[in-house]
Scaffold this active site. Structure first.
Site, PDB file in Angstrom:
ATOM      1  N   TYR A 115       0.849  -1.190   0.000  1.00 61.18           N
ATOM      2  CA  TYR A 115       0.000   0.000   0.000  1.00 61.18           C
ATOM      3  C   TYR A 115       0.880   1.233   0.000  1.00 61.18           C
ATOM      4  O   TYR A 115       1.968   1.241   0.583  1.00 61.18           O
ATOM      5  CB  TYR A 115      -0.925  -0.035   1.229  1.00 61.18           C
ATOM      6  CG  TYR A 115      -1.938   1.075   1.265  1.00 61.18           C
ATOM      7  CD1 TYR A 115      -2.708   1.369   0.147  1.00 61.18           C
ATOM      8  CD2 TYR A 115      -2.132   1.820   2.421  1.00 61.18           C
ATOM      9  CE1 TYR A 115      -3.639   2.397   0.177  1.00 61.18           C
ATOM     10  CE2 TYR A 115      -3.066   2.844   2.467  1.00 61.18           C
ATOM     11  CZ  TYR A 115      -3.812   3.136   1.333  1.00 61.18           C
ATOM     12  OH  TYR A 115      -4.725   4.148   1.367  1.00 61.18           O
ATOM     13  N   TYR A 152      -3.472   5.120   8.757  1.00 61.98           N
ATOM     14  CA  TYR A 152      -2.892   3.794   8.503  1.00 61.98           C
ATOM     15  C   TYR A 152      -1.739   3.612   9.483  1.00 61.98           C
ATOM     16  O   TYR A 152      -0.570   3.710   9.126  1.00 61.98           O
ATOM     17  CB  TYR A 152      -2.410   3.733   7.055  1.00 61.98           C
ATOM     18  CG  TYR A 152      -2.171   2.329   6.516  1.00 61.98           C
ATOM     19  CD1 TYR A 152      -3.238   1.507   6.162  1.00 61.98           C
ATOM     20  CD2 TYR A 152      -0.886   1.836   6.333  1.00 61.98           C
ATOM     21  CE1 TYR A 152      -3.020   0.241   5.650  1.00 61.98           C
ATOM     22  CE2 TYR A 152      -0.659   0.570   5.809  1.00 61.98           C
ATOM     23  CZ  TYR A 152      -1.735  -0.211   5.474  1.00 61.98           C
ATOM     24  OH  TYR A 152      -1.523  -1.474   4.959  1.00 61.98           O
TER      25      TYR A 152
HETATM   26  P1  NAD Z   1      -8.574  -9.529   3.314  1.00 61.53           P
HETATM   27  O1  NAD Z   1      -9.265  -9.416   4.626  1.00 61.53           O
HETATM   28  O2  NAD Z   1      -9.305 -10.181   2.198  1.00 61.53           O
HETATM   29  O3  NAD Z   1      -7.175 -10.275   3.443  1.00 61.53           O
HETATM   30  C1  NAD Z   1      -6.363 -10.280   4.572  1.00 61.53           C
HETATM   31  C2  NAD Z   1      -6.196 -11.740   4.976  1.00 61.53           C
HETATM   32  O4  NAD Z   1      -5.116 -11.875   5.890  1.00 61.53           O
HETATM   33  C3  NAD Z   1      -7.431 -12.308   5.653  1.00 61.53           C
HETATM   34  O5  NAD Z   1      -7.874 -13.439   4.925  1.00 61.53           O
HETATM   35  C4  NAD Z   1      -6.906 -12.738   7.019  1.00 61.53           C
HETATM   36  O6  NAD Z   1      -7.536 -13.915   7.465  1.00 61.53           O
HETATM   37  C5  NAD Z   1      -5.440 -12.973   6.706  1.00 61.53           C
HETATM   38  N1  NAD Z   1      -4.533 -12.973   7.853  1.00 61.53           N
HETATM   39  C6  NAD Z   1      -4.398 -12.034   8.829  1.00 61.53           C
HETATM   40  N2  NAD Z   1      -3.444 -12.416   9.694  1.00 61.53           N
HETATM   41  C7  NAD Z   1      -2.956 -13.606   9.264  1.00 61.53           C
HETATM   42  C8  NAD Z   1      -1.962 -14.505   9.743  1.00 61.53           C
HETATM   43  N3  NAD Z   1      -1.273 -14.257  10.866  1.00 61.53           N
HETATM   44  N4  NAD Z   1      -1.716 -15.647   9.044  1.00 61.53           N
HETATM   45  C9  NAD Z   1      -2.413 -15.912   7.915  1.00 61.53           C
HETATM   46  N5  NAD Z   1      -3.367 -15.105   7.418  1.00 61.53           N
HETATM   47  C10 NAD Z   1      -3.640 -13.969   8.092  1.00 61.53           C
HETATM   48  O7  NAD Z   1      -8.152  -8.034   2.942  1.00 61.53           O
HETATM   49  P2  NAD Z   1      -7.339  -7.414   1.709  1.00 61.53           P
HETATM   50  O8  NAD Z   1      -7.565  -5.957   1.842  1.00 61.53           O
HETATM   51  O9  NAD Z   1      -7.666  -8.085   0.440  1.00 61.53           O
HETATM   52  O10 NAD Z   1      -5.828  -7.690   2.107  1.00 61.53           O
HETATM   53  C11 NAD Z   1      -4.922  -8.425   1.317  1.00 61.53           C
HETATM   54  C12 NAD Z   1      -3.635  -7.648   1.138  1.00 61.53           C
HETATM   55  O11 NAD Z   1      -3.902  -6.471   0.367  1.00 61.53           O
HETATM   56  C13 NAD Z   1      -3.007  -7.162   2.444  1.00 61.53           C
HETATM   57  O12 NAD Z   1      -1.609  -7.273   2.370  1.00 61.53           O
HETATM   58  C14 NAD Z   1      -3.398  -5.698   2.461  1.00 61.53           C
HETATM   59  O13 NAD Z   1      -2.523  -4.907   3.243  1.00 61.53           O
HETATM   60  C15 NAD Z   1      -3.284  -5.385   0.995  1.00 61.53           C
HETATM   61  N6  NAD Z   1      -3.897  -4.115   0.555  1.00 61.53           N
HETATM   62  C16 NAD Z   1      -5.205  -3.865   0.782  1.00 61.53           C
HETATM   63  C17 NAD Z   1      -5.766  -2.666   0.359  1.00 61.53           C
HETATM   64  C18 NAD Z   1      -7.238  -2.368   0.577  1.00 61.53           C
HETATM   65  O14 NAD Z   1      -7.644  -1.236   0.416  1.00 61.53           O
HETATM   66  N7  NAD Z   1      -8.040  -3.348   0.894  1.00 61.53           N
HETATM   67  C19 NAD Z   1      -4.986  -1.715  -0.318  1.00 61.53           C
HETATM   68  C20 NAD Z   1      -3.631  -2.006  -0.556  1.00 61.53           C
HETATM   69  C21 NAD Z   1      -3.104  -3.209  -0.095  1.00 61.53           C
END
Ligand code: NAD
Length: 286
Positions: free
Chosen positions: A172, A182
């Site tokens: 991000y 954040y």
């Molecule tokens: P999401 O909730 O779909 O995915 C996050 C996942 O991480 C969940 O399934 C959760 O169960 C898992 N998780 C958390 N702790 C864990 C652990 N210790 N071991 C294994 N799994 C674990 O949400 P998302 O937003 O799709 O996130 C996915 C990635 O995208 C992350 O790295 C997030 O930082 C990144 N991201 C998200 C956004 C946004 O706006 N949603 C923007 C940029 C980057």
């Protein structure tokens, strides 16, 4: 043959991990998931009850299948690292073999090798606190779950990976621009993840012939993002200010991930690729 993809960080059909799984499945890959242990039960129940069937539909009419669904907790590398209270926690006691090394061993046993590794997970217990108020414990927990987890995964899955394979993570823009809200060391964790992408691209490139990239995604209303608290504002801000005036669809990230994980990107490694409707290029939006 279809490529074998292991995707860590899917627990519902709302996030980037699911969208990447789907795009890879459309491209003919076999998919296995690493699901966070506390979320496994509800994920498997929802899957079984057909709650995801609509989102599982592929363009040929069939449903996306998962070869294996493994319990995983990416903050523990080996069984010896797991504290007693976690071992005894009832959400963990029901499954076993969920540390990163044990999970990789299972995948190795079931599949032999892996072509694609996806890290789509993050966690920062103090994400709602400004960095100036973040505890050491909260900061290190964010780094452990969101940055080191990728190092750990690549350490354990690297030896299983085929030459020409590729790994990807999600980052991000808070890694290098200030995004108030954040917090909890999550911005620090993303900065580490982006820096590590370069070093790991070099090391895994030389050692395994594997490429490593990260996608810097725009805002998506996933479960994790909703937990941070200001995702609706971020989506609105992006819509108003990005070069492309549209909401980001998770599939758009899935498609770029599929490209980066494919031989079409065979010379792309160590990169942070922005998939954000061009929000990151803007200085002043008019
Ligand atoms: P999401 O909730 O779909 O995915 C996050 C996942 O991480 C969940 O399934 C959760 O169960 C898992 N998780 C958390 N702790 C864990 C652990 N210790 N071991 C294994 N799994 C674990 O949400 P998302 O937003 O799709 O996130 C996915 C990635 O995208 C992350 O790295 C997030 O930082 C990144 N991201 C998200 C956004 C946004 O706006 N949603 C923007 C940029 C980057």
């Amino acid at each position: 043959r279809g490529k074998k993809a292991f995707i860590a960080g899917v627990a519902d059909d709302q996030g980037f991990g699911w969208a990447i799984a789907k795009c890879l499945a459309e491209a003919g890959a076999e998919i296995s998931l690493g699901v966070w242990v506390p979320a496994l039960n509800i994920f498997e129940t929802s899957l079984r009850r057909g709650k995801f069937d609509e989102s599982r539909k592929l363009s040929n009419g069939s449903l996306m299948e998962f070869a294996h669904v493994y319990p995983m907790d990416a903050v523990f590398d080996t069984l010896e690292d797991v504290p007693q209270d976690v071992k005894e926690n009832k959400r963990y006691a029901g499954s076993e073999g969920w540390t990163v090394s044990e999970c990789a061993a299972k995948v190795g046993k079931d599949w032999g090798n892996v072509d694609i590794l996806v890290h789509s997970l993050a966690n920062g217990p103090e994400v709602q606190k400004p960095l100036l108020e973040t505890s050491r414990r909260g900061y290190l927990a964010a780094m452990s779950a969101s940055s080191y987890s990728f190092v750990s995964l690549l350490q354990r899955f690297g030896p299983l990976m085929t030459e020409g394979g590729a790994a990807i993570s999600l980052t991000y823009i808070a890694a290098d621009r200030v995004i108030p809200g954040y917090g909890g060391g999550m911005s620090s964790a993303k900065a580490a993840l982006e820096s590590d992408t370069k070093v790991l691209a070099y090391e895994a490139g030389r050692k395994y012939g594997v490429r490593v990239n990260t996608i810097s995604a725009g805002p998506l209303g996933s479960r994790a993002a909703k937990a941070i608290g200001f995702i609706d504002d971020m989506i609105r801000y992006s819509y108003e200010n990005a070069a492309m005036k549209k909401e980001l669809a998770a599939t758009e990230v899935g498609n770029v991930a599929t490209f980066l994980l494919s031989p079409l990107a065979s010379a792309v490694t160590g990169q942070t690729v922005y998939v954000d409707n061009g929000l990151s290029i803007m200085g002043l939006a008019m």
